[in-house]
Write a protein that holds these residues in place. Structure first.
Motif, PDB file in Angstrom:
ATOM      1  N   SER A   1     127.891  -3.882  10.093  1.00  0.00           N
ATOM      2  CA  SER A   1     127.133  -3.000  10.830  1.00  0.00           C
ATOM      3  C   SER A   1     126.788  -3.969  12.102  1.00  0.00           C
ATOM      4  O   SER A   1     126.086  -4.787  12.065  1.00  0.00           O
ATOM      5  N   ALA A   2     126.949  -3.191  13.303  1.00  0.00           N
ATOM      6  CA  ALA A   2     126.415  -3.593  14.510  1.00  0.00           C
ATOM      7  C   ALA A   2     125.761  -2.602  15.495  1.00  0.00           C
ATOM      8  O   ALA A   2     126.420  -1.675  15.432  1.00  0.00           O
ATOM      9  N   THR A   3     124.934  -2.974  16.060  1.00  0.00           N
ATOM     10  CA  THR A   3     124.314  -1.950  16.880  1.00  0.00           C
ATOM     11  C   THR A   3     124.627  -2.917  18.621  1.00  0.00           C
ATOM     12  O   THR A   3     124.698  -3.948  18.542  1.00  0.00           O
ATOM     13  N   ILE A   4     125.035  -1.732  19.315  1.00  0.00           N
ATOM     14  CA  ILE A   4     125.849  -2.168  20.524  1.00  0.00           C
ATOM     15  C   ILE A   4     124.825  -2.436  21.772  1.00  0.00           C
ATOM     16  O   ILE A   4     124.841  -3.404  22.587  1.00  0.00           O
ATOM     17  N   ASP A   5     123.984  -1.441  21.906  1.00  0.00           N
ATOM     18  CA  ASP A   5     123.052  -1.591  23.207  1.00  0.00           C
ATOM     19  C   ASP A   5     122.106  -2.928  23.212  1.00  0.00           C
ATOM     20  O   ASP A   5     122.169  -3.750  23.888  1.00  0.00           O
ATOM     21  N   ALA A   6     121.769  -3.185  21.937  1.00  0.00           N
ATOM     22  CA  ALA A   6     120.857  -4.509  21.755  1.00  0.00           C
ATOM     23  C   ALA A   6     121.687  -5.190  20.519  1.00  0.00           C
ATOM     24  O   ALA A   6     121.444  -4.901  19.532  1.00  0.00           O
TER      25      ALA A   6
ATOM     26  N   SER B   1     123.121  -6.824  17.511  1.00  0.00           N
ATOM     27  CA  SER B   1     123.015  -7.192  16.345  1.00  0.00           C
ATOM     28  C   SER B   1     123.735  -6.784  15.249  1.00  0.00           C
ATOM     29  O   SER B   1     124.391  -5.626  15.434  1.00  0.00           O
ATOM     30  N   VAL B   2     123.717  -7.787  14.356  1.00  0.00           N
ATOM     31  CA  VAL B   2     124.945  -7.545  13.209  1.00  0.00           C
ATOM     32  C   VAL B   2     124.224  -7.570  12.037  1.00  0.00           C
ATOM     33  O   VAL B   2     123.456  -8.610  11.601  1.00  0.00           O
ATOM     34  N   ALA B   3     124.604  -6.790  10.935  1.00  0.00           N
ATOM     35  CA  ALA B   3     124.018  -7.022   9.647  1.00  0.00           C
ATOM     36  C   ALA B   3     125.025  -6.387   8.598  1.00  0.00           C
ATOM     37  O   ALA B   3     126.088  -5.962   9.014  1.00  0.00           O
ATOM     38  N   THR B   4     124.860  -6.818   7.369  1.00  0.00           N
ATOM     39  CA  THR B   4     125.758  -6.092   6.311  1.00  0.00           C
ATOM     40  C   THR B   4     125.369  -5.379   5.373  1.00  0.00           C
ATOM     41  O   THR B   4     124.059  -5.318   5.066  1.00  0.00           O
ATOM     42  N   ILE B   5     125.961  -4.496   4.843  1.00  0.00           N
ATOM     43  CA  ILE B   5     125.418  -3.599   3.818  1.00  0.00           C
ATOM     44  C   ILE B   5     126.221  -3.725   2.394  1.00  0.00           C
ATOM     45  O   ILE B   5     127.560  -3.644   2.434  1.00  0.00           O
ATOM     46  N   GLY B   6     125.808  -4.030   1.462  1.00  0.00           N
ATOM     47  CA  GLY B   6     126.483  -4.659   0.160  1.00  0.00           C
ATOM     48  C   GLY B   6     126.603  -3.308  -1.071  1.00  0.00           C
ATOM     49  O   GLY B   6     126.470  -2.298  -0.433  1.00  0.00           O
ATOM     50  N   GLY B   7     127.166  -3.740  -1.871  1.00  0.00           N
ATOM     51  CA  GLY B   7     127.600  -2.731  -2.805  1.00  0.00           C
ATOM     52  C   GLY B   7     128.903  -1.701  -2.691  1.00  0.00           C
ATOM     53  O   GLY B   7     129.068  -0.815  -2.981  1.00  0.00           O
ATOM     54  N   LEU B   8     129.726  -2.375  -1.818  1.00  0.00           N
ATOM     55  CA  LEU B   8     131.034  -1.668  -1.330  1.00  0.00           C
ATOM     56  C   LEU B   8     132.180  -2.190  -1.582  1.00  0.00           C
ATOM     57  O   LEU B   8     132.800  -2.960  -0.506  1.00  0.00           O
ATOM     58  N   PRO B   9     132.610  -2.620  -2.991  1.00  0.00           N
ATOM     59  CA  PRO B   9     133.831  -3.116  -3.002  1.00  0.00           C
ATOM     60  C   PRO B   9     135.414  -2.701  -2.399  1.00  0.00           C
ATOM     61  O   PRO B   9     135.484  -1.451  -2.558  1.00  0.00           O
ATOM     62  N   LEU B  10     135.970  -3.575  -1.839  1.00  0.00           N
ATOM     63  CA  LEU B  10     137.132  -3.207  -1.157  1.00  0.00           C
ATOM     64  C   LEU B  10     137.183  -1.942  -0.441  1.00  0.00           C
ATOM     65  O   LEU B  10     138.071  -0.966  -0.770  1.00  0.00           O
ATOM     66  N   GLY B  11     136.295  -1.738   0.380  1.00  0.00           N
ATOM     67  CA  GLY B  11     136.199  -0.782   1.304  1.00  0.00           C
ATOM     68  C   GLY B  11     137.360  -0.438   2.141  1.00  0.00           C
ATOM     69  O   GLY B  11     138.155  -1.543   2.464  1.00  0.00           O
ATOM     70  N   ASN B  12     137.767   0.844   2.258  1.00  0.00           N
ATOM     71  CA  ASN B  12     139.132   0.994   3.101  1.00  0.00           C
ATOM     72  C   ASN B  12     138.711   1.902   4.472  1.00  0.00           C
ATOM     73  O   ASN B  12     138.560   1.493   5.370  1.00  0.00           O
ATOM     74  N   GLU B  13     138.878   3.238   4.177  1.00  0.00           N
ATOM     75  CA  GLU B  13     138.733   3.922   5.687  1.00  0.00           C
ATOM     76  C   GLU B  13     137.261   4.465   5.633  1.00  0.00           C
ATOM     77  O   GLU B  13     136.558   4.587   4.747  1.00  0.00           O
ATOM     78  N   ILE B  14     136.782   4.752   6.703  1.00  0.00           N
ATOM     79  CA  ILE B  14     135.291   5.064   6.965  1.00  0.00           C
ATOM     80  C   ILE B  14     135.108   6.345   7.972  1.00  0.00           C
ATOM     81  O   ILE B  14     136.042   6.393   8.821  1.00  0.00           O
ATOM     82  N   ALA B  15     134.343   7.020   7.498  1.00  0.00           N
ATOM     83  CA  ALA B  15     133.919   8.226   8.426  1.00  0.00           C
ATOM     84  C   ALA B  15     132.770   8.520   8.613  1.00  0.00           C
ATOM     85  O   ALA B  15     131.811   8.083   7.718  1.00  0.00           O
ATOM     86  N   ALA B  16     132.254   8.574   9.754  1.00  0.00           N
ATOM     87  CA  ALA B  16     130.790   8.992  10.275  1.00  0.00           C
ATOM     88  C   ALA B  16     130.386  10.623  10.092  1.00  0.00           C
ATOM     89  O   ALA B  16     131.317  11.503  10.690  1.00  0.00           O
ATOM     90  N   ALA B  17     129.269  10.873   9.589  1.00  0.00           N
ATOM     91  CA  ALA B  17     128.837  12.096   9.571  1.00  0.00           C
ATOM     92  C   ALA B  17     127.381  12.212  10.485  1.00  0.00           C
ATOM     93  O   ALA B  17     126.326  12.008   9.410  1.00  0.00           O
ATOM     94  N   PRO B  18     127.354  12.268  11.522  1.00  0.00           N
ATOM     95  CA  PRO B  18     126.020  12.195  12.006  1.00  0.00           C
ATOM     96  C   PRO B  18     124.877  13.168  11.524  1.00  0.00           C
ATOM     97  O   PRO B  18     123.672  12.833  11.475  1.00  0.00           O
ATOM     98  N   SER B  19     125.597  14.195  11.493  1.00  0.00           N
ATOM     99  CA  SER B  19     124.544  15.397  11.084  1.00  0.00           C
ATOM    100  C   SER B  19     123.879  15.216   9.707  1.00  0.00           C
ATOM    101  O   SER B  19     122.952  15.627   9.217  1.00  0.00           O
ATOM    102  N   LEU B  20     124.649  14.541   8.844  1.00  0.00           N
ATOM    103  CA  LEU B  20     124.109  14.166   7.555  1.00  0.00           C
ATOM    104  C   LEU B  20     123.657  12.687   7.466  1.00  0.00           C
ATOM    105  O   LEU B  20     123.265  12.395   6.352  1.00  0.00           O
TER     106      LEU B  20
ATOM    107  N   MET C   1     128.587   5.615  15.246  1.00  0.00           N
ATOM    108  CA  MET C   1     127.623   6.858  15.041  1.00  0.00           C
ATOM    109  C   MET C   1     126.447   6.292  16.271  1.00  0.00           C
ATOM    110  O   MET C   1     125.701   5.305  16.052  1.00  0.00           O
ATOM    111  N   GLY C   2     126.331   7.022  17.245  1.00  0.00           N
ATOM    112  CA  GLY C   2     125.471   6.556  18.451  1.00  0.00           C
ATOM    113  C   GLY C   2     125.853   5.064  18.877  1.00  0.00           C
ATOM    114  O   GLY C   2     126.941   4.831  19.175  1.00  0.00           O
ATOM    115  N   ASP C   3     124.894   4.192  18.863  1.00  0.00           N
ATOM    116  CA  ASP C   3     124.955   2.825  19.424  1.00  0.00           C
ATOM    117  C   ASP C   3     125.343   1.949  18.329  1.00  0.00           C
ATOM    118  O   ASP C   3     125.870   0.736  18.449  1.00  0.00           O
ATOM    119  N   ARG C   4     126.078   2.474  17.126  1.00  0.00           N
ATOM    120  CA  ARG C   4     126.336   1.657  15.886  1.00  0.00           C
ATOM    121  C   ARG C   4     127.606   1.775  15.547  1.00  0.00           C
ATOM    122  O   ARG C   4     128.235   2.792  15.397  1.00  0.00           O
TER     123      ARG C   4
END
Length: 264
Positions: free
Chosen positions: A36-41, A43-62, A20-23
């Motif tokens: 989660s990582a931002t590309i242009d500058a 940096s890497v971070a984590t987002i918790g509370g997501l056990p056994l995450g599988n497929e992911i879809a980005a929805a920029p408008s949402l 999503m954008g530069d992320r």
């Protein structure tokens, strides 16, 4: 020329990525967080509370990512990840594939062990209905206008005693299967190229990409050979490239989306 700009160490078994954008965000099928990582500058971070995450879809408008979870409260489900936090809902058993209709604010989740697809309200995260009769629904692709959902039944005669295939579901108030492909050996991933009018389906046993007509699900040409154990294909409409990651050969195969010829 390709050069690395950084590395995402997810700490487990990364399954899927979305931009999503530069992320860029990656799931972890053995852990409880997204990376989660931002590309242009960089940096890497984590987002918790997501056990056994599988497929992911980005929805920029949402302003959200949606993630399927194979084990959520002993079953399976989907999570919405926004700047405000994480919200989850149980959809069925062993949630796998995902597709998002951002215009109608609907999320489709393939519950592989329930033989159905759950339809979730992206705003309330409430399950609206289940589309039944879709054996081992594994991966999903949505037409650009949101009128048709393509569902891969990930099964084979050798492993399940039943052939795999692809179903086309006409969506609306009363979703129904309107087309079914011929039997496929062991279909796994799917992508819809609306510009070329191709539905691309990877086969993990034959190491090919089947090219189907999205209206009839009839083969449009002979299957395209690819690398070993092809997984979920991705289409980049800007560069007109199709990318096929292959688990067994540690490759990403690339094809011209218009000619379907292999490129570097």
């Amino acid at each position: 020329t390709f050069a690395p700009i950084g590395t995402l160490a997810t700490g487990g078994s990364p399954s899927d990525v979305a931009f999503m954008g530069d992320r860029v965000v990656a799931t972890d099928t053995d852990g409880t967080a997204l990376t989660s990582a931002t590309i242009d500058a960089w940096s890497v971070a984590t987002i918790g509370g997501l056990p056994l995450g599988n497929e992911i879809a980005a929805a920029p408008s949402l302003h959200a990512f949606f993630v399927t979870e194979r084990d959520l409260n002993g079953r399976g489900g989907v999570a919405r990840v926004t700047a405000r936090g994480v919200r989850t809902t149980v959809t069925g058993t062993s949630a796998e594939g995902i597709a998002v209709d951002a215009v109608r604010r609907l999320v489709y989740v393939a519950d592989v062990n329930d033989d159905d697809v759950a339809v979730v309200d992206a705003r309330t995260m409430r399950v609206l209905r289940h589309i039944r009769g879709l054996p081992r629904a594994f991966t999903l692709a949505l037409s650009p206008d949101g009128s048709r959902l393509f569902v891969v039944s990930n099964q084979s005669m050798l492993s399940f005693g039943k052939p795999g295939f692809v179903s086309a579901v006409a969506l609306g108030a009363h979703p129904r299967v309107v087309a079914r492909s011929a039997n496929l050996t062991f279909p796994l991933g799917v992508a819809y190229d609306a510009a070329a009018g191709d539905l691309l389906v990877t086969d993990e046993e034959r190491d090919v990409v089947d090219v189907l007509d999205p209206r009839t699900l009839v083969a449009r040409r002979l299957p395209i050979p690819t690398c070993r154990v092809p997984w979920k294909p991705s289409l980049d409409a800007t560069s007109e490239r199709i990318f096929v990651p292959c688990a067994r050969s540690d490759d990403v195969d690339a094809f011209d989306a218009r000619t379907l010829q292999r490129v570097r």
